[in-house]
Design a protein around this motif. Structure first.
Motif, PDB file in Angstrom:
ATOM      1  N   ALA A   7       0.880  -1.279   0.142  1.00  0.00           N
ATOM      2  CA  ALA A   7      -0.028  -0.094  -0.031  1.00  0.00           C
ATOM      3  C   ALA A   7       0.671   1.240   0.060  1.00  0.00           C
ATOM      4  CB  ALA A   7      -0.976  -0.036   1.135  1.00  0.00           C
ATOM      5  N   MET A   8       0.216   2.432  -0.154  1.00  0.00           N
ATOM      6  CA  MET A   8       1.109   3.608  -0.180  1.00  0.00           C
ATOM      7  C   MET A   8       0.159   4.792   0.270  1.00  0.00           C
ATOM      8  SD  MET A   8       2.285   5.088  -3.707  1.00  0.00           S
ATOM      9  CE  MET A   8       2.389   6.821  -4.248  1.00  0.00           C
ATOM     10  N   VAL A   9       0.848   5.876   0.908  1.00  0.00           N
ATOM     11  CA  VAL A   9       0.286   7.091   1.342  1.00  0.00           C
ATOM     12  C   VAL A   9       1.365   8.267   0.800  1.00  0.00           C
ATOM     13  CG1 VAL A   9       1.843   6.896   3.483  1.00  0.00           C
ATOM     14  CG2 VAL A   9      -0.188   8.492   3.067  1.00  0.00           C
ATOM     15  N   THR A  10       0.567   9.247   0.240  1.00  0.00           N
ATOM     16  CA  THR A  10       1.218  10.506  -0.612  1.00  0.00           C
ATOM     17  C   THR A  10       0.417  11.543  -0.248  1.00  0.00           C
ATOM     18  OG1 THR A  10       2.260  11.109  -2.435  1.00  0.00           O
ATOM     19  CG2 THR A  10       0.318   9.841  -2.701  1.00  0.00           C
ATOM     20  N   GLY A  11       0.826  12.752  -0.717  1.00  0.00           N
ATOM     21  CA  GLY A  11      -0.092  13.893  -0.812  1.00  0.00           C
ATOM     22  C   GLY A  11       0.437  15.084   0.067  1.00  0.00           C
ATOM     23  N   VAL A  12       1.534  14.844   0.817  1.00  0.00           N
ATOM     24  CA  VAL A  12       2.195  15.791   1.699  1.00  0.00           C
ATOM     25  C   VAL A  12       2.520  17.173   1.014  1.00  0.00           C
ATOM     26  CG1 VAL A  12       3.843  16.557   3.485  1.00  0.00           C
ATOM     27  CG2 VAL A  12       2.665  14.319   3.470  1.00  0.00           C
ATOM     28  N   THR A  13       3.172  16.803  -0.137  1.00  0.00           N
ATOM     29  CA  THR A  13       4.072  17.960  -0.917  1.00  0.00           C
ATOM     30  C   THR A  13       3.470  18.407  -2.250  1.00  0.00           C
ATOM     31  OG1 THR A  13       5.263  16.480  -2.108  1.00  0.00           O
ATOM     32  CG2 THR A  13       6.265  17.386  -0.009  1.00  0.00           C
ATOM     33  N   ARG A  14       2.032  17.705  -2.501  1.00  0.00           N
ATOM     34  CA  ARG A  14       1.378  18.098  -3.778  1.00  0.00           C
ATOM     35  C   ARG A  14      -0.028  18.201  -3.458  1.00  0.00           C
ATOM     36  NH1 ARG A  14       4.457  14.336  -7.667  1.00  0.00           N
ATOM     37  NH2 ARG A  14       6.261  14.844  -6.049  1.00  0.00           N
ATOM     38  N   ASN A  15      -0.766  18.580  -4.476  1.00  0.00           N
ATOM     39  CA  ASN A  15      -2.385  18.684  -4.267  1.00  0.00           C
ATOM     40  C   ASN A  15      -2.749  17.425  -4.553  1.00  0.00           C
ATOM     41  OD1 ASN A  15      -3.344  18.701  -6.785  1.00  0.00           O
ATOM     42  ND2 ASN A  15      -2.480  20.827  -6.967  1.00  0.00           N
ATOM     43  N   PHE A  16      -3.903  17.124  -4.098  1.00  0.00           N
ATOM     44  CA  PHE A  16      -4.665  15.830  -4.140  1.00  0.00           C
ATOM     45  C   PHE A  16      -4.744  15.374  -5.530  1.00  0.00           C
ATOM     46  CE2 PHE A  16      -8.383  13.102  -4.845  1.00  0.00           C
ATOM     47  CZ  PHE A  16      -8.256  12.095  -3.829  1.00  0.00           C
ATOM     48  N   ASN A  17      -5.398  16.243  -6.536  1.00  0.00           N
ATOM     49  CA  ASN A  17      -5.547  16.057  -7.902  1.00  0.00           C
ATOM     50  C   ASN A  17      -4.303  15.588  -8.728  1.00  0.00           C
ATOM     51  OD1 ASN A  17      -8.403  16.221  -7.752  1.00  0.00           O
ATOM     52  ND2 ASN A  17      -8.030  18.369  -8.181  1.00  0.00           N
ATOM     53  N   MET A  18      -3.314  16.387  -8.379  1.00  0.00           N
ATOM     54  CA  MET A  18      -2.090  15.880  -9.207  1.00  0.00           C
ATOM     55  C   MET A  18      -1.648  14.746  -8.527  1.00  0.00           C
ATOM     56  SD  MET A  18       1.755  18.090  -8.776  1.00  0.00           S
ATOM     57  CE  MET A  18       0.875  19.357  -9.483  1.00  0.00           C
ATOM     58  N   ALA A  19      -1.586  14.359  -7.205  1.00  0.00           N
ATOM     59  CA  ALA A  19      -1.021  13.042  -6.659  1.00  0.00           C
ATOM     60  C   ALA A  19      -1.969  11.918  -7.392  1.00  0.00           C
ATOM     61  CB  ALA A  19      -1.128  13.170  -5.060  1.00  0.00           C
ATOM     62  N   LEU A  20      -3.245  11.989  -7.502  1.00  0.00           N
ATOM     63  CA  LEU A  20      -4.089  11.082  -7.915  1.00  0.00           C
ATOM     64  C   LEU A  20      -3.969  10.900  -9.422  1.00  0.00           C
ATOM     65  CD1 LEU A  20      -6.614   9.300  -7.271  1.00  0.00           C
ATOM     66  CD2 LEU A  20      -8.037  10.996  -8.089  1.00  0.00           C
ATOM     67  N   ARG A  21      -3.602  11.804 -10.222  1.00  0.00           N
ATOM     68  CA  ARG A  21      -3.338  11.654 -11.585  1.00  0.00           C
ATOM     69  C   ARG A  21      -2.046  10.846 -11.766  1.00  0.00           C
ATOM     70  NH1 ARG A  21      -4.820  17.105 -12.252  1.00  0.00           N
ATOM     71  NH2 ARG A  21      -2.593  17.932 -12.256  1.00  0.00           N
ATOM     72  N   GLU A  22      -1.083  10.918 -10.930  1.00  0.00           N
ATOM     73  CA  GLU A  22       0.101  10.323 -11.121  1.00  0.00           C
ATOM     74  C   GLU A  22      -0.007   8.817 -10.650  1.00  0.00           C
ATOM     75  OE1 GLU A  22       3.081  14.037 -10.276  1.00  0.00           O
ATOM     76  OE2 GLU A  22       2.542  12.654  -8.682  1.00  0.00           O
ATOM     77  N   ASP A  79     -19.774  11.271  -2.465  1.00  0.00           N
ATOM     78  CA  ASP A  79     -18.304  11.131  -2.956  1.00  0.00           C
ATOM     79  C   ASP A  79     -17.626  12.281  -2.661  1.00  0.00           C
ATOM     80  OD1 ASP A  79     -15.706  10.314  -4.226  1.00  0.00           O
ATOM     81  OD2 ASP A  79     -16.590  11.393  -5.889  1.00  0.00           O
ATOM     82  N   THR A  80     -16.562  12.416  -1.613  1.00  0.00           N
ATOM     83  CA  THR A  80     -16.056  13.769  -1.295  1.00  0.00           C
ATOM     84  C   THR A  80     -14.563  14.067  -2.104  1.00  0.00           C
ATOM     85  OG1 THR A  80     -14.838  12.520   0.421  1.00  0.00           O
ATOM     86  CG2 THR A  80     -17.044  13.738   1.175  1.00  0.00           C
ATOM     87  N   SER A  81     -14.259  13.427  -3.314  1.00  0.00           N
ATOM     88  CA  SER A  81     -12.806  13.891  -3.740  1.00  0.00           C
ATOM     89  C   SER A  81     -12.892  13.396  -5.114  1.00  0.00           C
ATOM     90  CB  SER A  81     -11.940  13.094  -2.855  1.00  0.00           C
ATOM     91  OG  SER A  81     -11.986  11.766  -2.959  1.00  0.00           O
ATOM     92  N   ILE A  82     -13.841  12.660  -5.669  1.00  0.00           N
ATOM     93  CA  ILE A  82     -13.556  12.409  -7.184  1.00  0.00           C
ATOM     94  C   ILE A  82     -14.472  12.675  -8.168  1.00  0.00           C
ATOM     95  CG2 ILE A  82     -13.355  10.127  -8.503  1.00  0.00           C
ATOM     96  CD1 ILE A  82     -11.278  10.493  -6.573  1.00  0.00           C
TER      97      ILE A  82
END
Length: 759
Positions: free
Chosen positions: A555-570, A598-601
């Motif tokens: 599993a993975m956790v990210t998002g601290v240094t970039r916004n949600f949409n950018m991280a999700l696209r990657e 849905d709160t983010s997609i």
């Protein structure tokens, strides 16, 4: 100051901030009556308060009816034995006493205040508490050193007409006795036959051996050992409390006493019990190594010499935790509810036997979910109920209350015990235990490897350290090792002792393999090989997601240094969506647990989208141990007023009707209709049997704004949004997330991956 954080997942500054911010301490007082009008004030104080004053003056027992006394416990200490830190004074004990008060409220809805008495003189302490003791419905003595604690508790119980209970003694005794009852049966032995050795003759140890004798262990089959050796009859320098348990025995050392013993109770210190001692015990030995934070001997050490042992410790990261929180909240709950004059021996035995009985019952799914979906069953690894078992609040207090009634110390007998159990079920908010359940489930499977993509960031490093320290899994930090170690050192963290993994994407030996795999995936989407090489080398989201895709991580956790949409696209360029991806926020407020989707997609979901969001959210909520009841929210109520968005909601309902789903759903409706049964009574066709717990929003803006608003106002705790629906579990935290937020996200990432595997 002793180093108390080296084995914890927080820094000293974090511990201090926790107790200091946003307001000092862990307790506050809130009124239980309205204070909105002049009449309210007149009733609460002068002149209305004179009426109950006169009533209580005529009959003091009426204080239970007209004041908070009946649900109030004092936690009282003089600070002479604070945790394992020793005599640090009364005021130094205040954070611990506040903490105990919080546990009373959290687990049994018992209100509690801490009282610190500035004296080490037992007689003076007794005088102080005697003169104020009638204020409360019960008194929990805490962190008072032995042997003074024995005298203080005994005299106060004689002097006061409310329960006086020293938890350091009796809490451990009750829980360990419950464990012994079950362990003896599993081992195929009998209480009257087992030979028991106690290591550590302090308050908890002596109380434990005493309670065990009262349930069937024979006195002649017991040996107690203190720091000077075996306590035998005739030994010099033995106080009256130890002397009461002295036996005629030829043994003079612990090693001698352990030969052929069936049970050893450890309430001493790390290393007090050796592997050689364990090897000398009888077949199917029972080993309760309860010293904290380090047991007298670890389960791994025991298992290296005995594969037939039944083991319990005081730690949460091993099976069979002897945890006082299984006892004191529920003992006082039962005692208060019958207005008991004391917590007597029979009530303690009743609590121990009830805990033992509960462990033998079929474990419900909501408890099993805390163990990564594994069905728990009575046996060597499950002899004591889990502390977060929601049945404790309604299962244990009735036995305690019944014992109080049977022995004549109850002033207000309970007439309908089944109704009492129903009342107890409603007392404690189960939503507050959500993260505890999720963490416990993940903790049960520590081999989950979770990528922390932005591994050079200080808060990510601290979160990974905390994640590992909490035994939630194996963190993998992506970044330059030298910089990560430097930042860790500056934060006072020692990675070497934990074995946290560090991977530098640019120089990893998997670099070529990952590039080949990702190029194969993206070559027909306009990416050249050099583009993919750069992505793997320089972007940690691509590298981390590819680790997950190729099963080098779970599993993975990210998002601290970039916004949600950018991280999700990657992440989505690497990982596929299994069916429908949604963001699910968990709102904990006023006794409710609500799941918002849905709160983010999906920015403006179609009717088909809304139907699929509902199905995905309901399935996820079910995996979290809840029965989903879905409400489609809107500004309109069943077509009034009409509008384009509300029509999409109505169409989503028709789609679900044709799908034949296995959960309740209804809409479209405003929030008050979904959450208020009185409002729903106006609509006899309503299909929701109870309040909704899954709220499907008509668009992302309404979902995001509503959850952020209640959180900003302090009206609720919001977890998430949790990302659900990718082929591998990935959680994206808010930009600049805190350590706690990152750990929470990583915990959900590990949990979601465990659930997927279980499916």
């Amino acid at each position: 100051m002793p180093d108390i954080t080296d084995k914890q997942f927080f820094t000293e500054d974090e511990a201090l901030d926790f107790h200091r911010l946003p307001r000092p301490g862990k307790l506050a007082v809130q009124p239980t009556k309205p204070m909105a009008t002049q009449r309210d004030l007149s009733l609460a104080y002068s002149p209305g308060v004179a009426v109950p004053v006169l009533a209580i003056a005529a009959d003091e027992d009426l204080a239970y009816d007209y004041t908070s006394k009946g649900n109030m416990v004092a936690v009282i200490s003089n600070g002479t034995a604070i945790l394992g830190l020793g005599n640090l004074g009364a005021m130094a004990s205040k954070p611990v006493m506040e903490g105990k008060s919080v546990l009373f409220k959290r687990f049994a809805d018992v209100d509690s205040f801490d009282v610190e008495v500035q004296t080490t003189d037992p007689d003076e302490f007794i005088t102080v508490v005697k003169n104020i003791g009638a204020t409360w419905g019960g008194i929990n003595l805490e962190d008072i050193k032995s042997p003074e604690c024995f005298v203080i508790e005994s005299q106060l119980q004689d002097l006061l007409d409310v329960p006086v209970f020293h938890d350091d003694q009796h809490g451990t005794a009750i829980i360990s006795t419950a464990g012994l009852i079950n362990a003896v049966e599993i081992a195929g032995k009998k209480l009257e036959d087992v030979k028991v050795v106690l290591v550590g003759a302090g308050a908890a140890g002596l109380s434990s051996i005493g309670l065990m004798k009262s349930i069937g262990v024979r006195a002649e089959n017991t040996v107690i050992v203190d720091r000077d050796g075996v306590v035998y009859k005739g030994r010099d320098n033995v106080d009256q409390w130890k002397a009461a348990h002295a036996t005629d025995t030829p043994h003079r050392t612990l090693a001698e006493a352990m030969v052929g013993a069936d049970v050893v109770l450890g309430l001493a210190a790390k290393g007090a019990i050796t592997k050689e001692m364990v090897a000398s015990m009888a077949p199917r030995p029972i080993i309760f190594a309860m010293a904290n934070p380090d047991p007298e001997i670890t389960p791994e050490e025991v298992q290296s010499v005995r594969d037939d042992a039944i083991i319990a410790t005081g730690r949460s990261d091993y099976a069979n935790q002897v945890n006082n929180v299984l006892g004191f909240p529920y003992i006082f709950r039962g005692a208060l509810d019958v207005r008991a004059r004391q917590v007597n021996h029979e009530m303690k035995v009743a609590c121990a036997r009830a805990l033992a009985a509960l462990a033998r019952e079929d474990v419900p799914d909501e408890v099993a979910i805390a163990y990564r979906g594994r069905k728990l069953k009575f046996g060597p690894d499950y002899i004591i109920p889990a502390p977060f078992d929601p049945r404790l609040i309604w299962y244990i207090p009735p036995f305690v209350a019944q014992a109080a009634m049977d022995t004549g110390v109850a002033r207000k007998p309970i007439e309908d015990m089944e109704a009492y159990r129903v009342e107890l079920r409603q007392r404690v908010d189960p939503s507050a235990a959500l993260m505890q359940k999720i963490s416990s489930a993940v903790r049960g499977e520590p081999n989950k490897r979770v990528v922390f993509a932005e591994g050079e960031e200080p808060q990510v490093i601290r979160a990974a350290y905390g994640f590992k320290q909490a035994n939630l899994g194996t963190p993998i930090l992506i970044g330059r090792e030298e910089l990560i170690r430097q930042n860790a050192h500056e934060a006072g963290l020692n990675f070497d002792e934990l074995g946290i993994e560090i991977t530098n994407a640019k120089v990893s030996d998997k670099n070529s393999l990952y590039t080949d795999w990702l190029y194969n995936r993206l070559q027909r989407r306009g990416y050249l090989r050099r583009d993919v090489q750069r992505m793997i080398n320089q972007d940690r989201n691509y590298f981390g997601a590819t680790m997950c895709a190729l099963d080098d991580a779970d599993a993975m956790v990210t998002g601290v240094t970039r916004n949600f949409n950018m991280a999700l696209r990657e992440v989505r360029r690497v990982l596929d969506v299994t069916d429908r991806m949604i963001g699910l926020s968990i709102v904990l407020a006023k006794g409710r647990t609500l799941f918002v989707a849905d709160t983010s997609i999906h920015e403006l979901p179609t009717a088909d989208d809304l139907a699929e969001i509902a199905v995905k959210a309901a399935n996820t909520v079910r995996k979290l141990g809840r029965v989903p009841r879905v409400a489609f929210l809107s500004y309109s109520t069943f077509g009034n007023p009409p509008g384009d968005r509300s029509e999409k909601v109505r169409e989503a309902i028709r789609i679900l009707d044709n799908m034949g789903v296995d959960f309740e759903y209804e809409g479209e409706m405003p929030p008050d209709l979904a959450l208020d049964p009185a409002q729903r009574a106006n609509y006899p066709f309503m299909r929701l049997s109870k309040d909704a717990n899954v709220l499907v929003m008509p668009a992302i803006h309404s979902a995001a704004i509503s959850t952020q608003l209640v959180q900003a106002l302090g009206a609720a705790t919001v977890i998430g949004p949790i990302l659900v629906g990718l082929e591998k579990s990935v959680q994206i935290v808010p930009l600049g997330a805190s350590v706690t937020e990152i750990i929470t996200a990583a915990t959900f990432a590990a949990y979601e991956e465990s659930v997927v595997e279980a499916d």
